[in-house]
Design an enzyme around this catalytic site. Sequence first.
Site, mmCIF file in Angstrom:
data_model
loop_
_atom_site.group_PDB
_atom_site.id
_atom_site.type_symbol
_atom_site.label_atom_id
_atom_site.label_comp_id
_atom_site.label_asym_id
_atom_site.label_seq_id
_atom_site.Cartn_x
_atom_site.Cartn_y
_atom_site.Cartn_z
ATOM 1 N N CYS A 73 45.883 70.463 -70.155
ATOM 2 C CA CYS A 73 45.598 70.917 -68.791
ATOM 3 C C CYS A 73 46.882 71.141 -67.974
ATOM 4 O O CYS A 73 47.625 72.064 -68.286
ATOM 5 C CB CYS A 73 44.624 69.963 -68.119
ATOM 6 S SG CYS A 73 43.777 70.754 -66.750
ATOM 7 N N HIS A 78 40.249 68.582 -71.781
ATOM 8 C CA HIS A 78 40.357 67.124 -71.664
ATOM 9 C C HIS A 78 39.358 66.494 -72.632
ATOM 10 O O HIS A 78 38.329 67.097 -72.952
ATOM 11 C CB HIS A 78 39.952 66.671 -70.255
ATOM 12 C CG HIS A 78 40.924 67.011 -69.193
ATOM 13 N ND1 HIS A 78 42.164 66.449 -69.116
ATOM 14 C CD2 HIS A 78 40.823 67.844 -68.125
ATOM 15 C CE1 HIS A 78 42.787 66.919 -68.041
ATOM 16 N NE2 HIS A 78 42.003 67.774 -67.435
#
Length: 520
Positions: free
Chosen positions: A330, A448
Amino acid sequence: MLQGTASDVGKSVITTALCRIFKQDGFRPAPFKSQNMALNSYVTEDGKEIGRAQGAQAEACGIEATTDMNPILIKPVRDMHSQIVVHGVPFAQMSASDYRQHFLPEAKQTVMDALNRLRKTYDIVLMEGAGSPAEINLKDRDIVNMNLAGWADSPVILISDIDRGGVFASIVGTLELLEPHEVQRVKGFIINKFRGDLSLLQPGLDWLEERTGIPVLGVLPYIRDIQIEAEDSVVLDSMRHGRSGKRELDLAVIRYPRISNFTDFDSLSREPDVNVRYVTSPEELGQPDAILLPGTKDTIGDLAFLRESGLEQAIASQTERDHVQLVGICGGYQMLGQHLKDPFAVEANQIQEARGLGWLPLSTTFLEHKQTVRASGHVQQRHSIRLYGDQDSVDSMPVNGYEIHMGVTECHDAKQVTALFEIAHPGGQPFQEGWGSPDGKVWGTYLHGLFESDQFRRSWLNGLRQGKGLAPLQETYSAHERKEMEFDRVAESLRSALDMKRVYEIMGIQYRDPASTVND
Ligand SMILES: NC(=O)CC[C@H](N)C(=O)O
């Protein structure tokens, strides 16, 4: 409602354990934290963002998490500014004083509507406070401790941490600073994180009960190595060196100031051959086998931290070493690119641009829309991740995760890199996600929770082992099963220390012996 004499006394873990106990006892419980300040977040099934701890508590209850369980999430960014997430979507970027002045007076309705919906749906709603209820400077606008207990007309159990010392002063001092009607709500104490001899503590407990007229419901032993997802980064202070004892694979996670969703690496640290360390300086970086750039609430600000601390340079020289991989998740993935821009000032309240670390031909623009969604799919290019295993098994290897980002990342030279995964959002078309260098040395993804995909995790670790000349490990564990076992372990520990009969009495529920619920 569970409140604490300070932050980090163990409210979230005790709430999680009680969630599991109530479930085991045949009730339908749900967690509730009206307002949470945290950078570890959780994506609900319908694609909304809430605190990670409430997500885990919902799992302990055996139910799907909803935004009613954490209607207000504050994500601190920079200079006293935070992103305020209401019912799972960004509502505003605010300073602490604006939040207090303009947001809080309006927040009661949001909080109570959410709570009332939960109360209609579930048998027991376990409310968790935040920090201490005795912060006298914050009390008038409180929506998360005693005011909330009053609006909800809920009894309160006060938790205190004996490990730091001062437990009697904390409890008596807290009561001293509360209004008489608030003290009346406190129906019991829990002393947490005890490591000593109970018989030596007993005179203190007797004194406390006599002085306050409030019972001690239990003294909980210090539980080692709790594997329940952490609410925020205080826990990282104890993870500088990782676990004790030498492990074959050394993974260094860069701990920048606004690190977010570092629970991504929990499942790696539970593998027997792995040590995960959280590092903040070039000296601490050492000579790891992989460097992990985690998520961040402030990509450009944390990139500046990498430069100022000398970590950019140290990461570059370590990545030169043959078998070492550099991985970005991310915000860390965004950093791996060449360029970042924030034209709407969504990250730090100012328009800014920055040069990335320049490992991959990517550029990221932060937009006003926040992408919060679960995703699943499979590996597309095993070489770009250096996965270990035969082609057939690796190419169809499943991956699951979730995305939480405002940045949109584009690749401007697809010939130089390879796409890592083919994934889809619920109900959507499959698409390619994540990019890596063709040799697998540097790769990044928005996913994630990726390492909770058991086969993927082991195959990646075995790839690292292979790079070091070590034989692969066949065995792995199920991240999902491990989580369930951990909820049971912590519940068991709480049950054996807590007077559950009294806890049920406090809640106005007739105690049912767990053994007898089977025939109810
Ligand atoms: N979860 C993250 O790492 C977010 C990265 C970045 N702050 C974004 O919003 O795009």
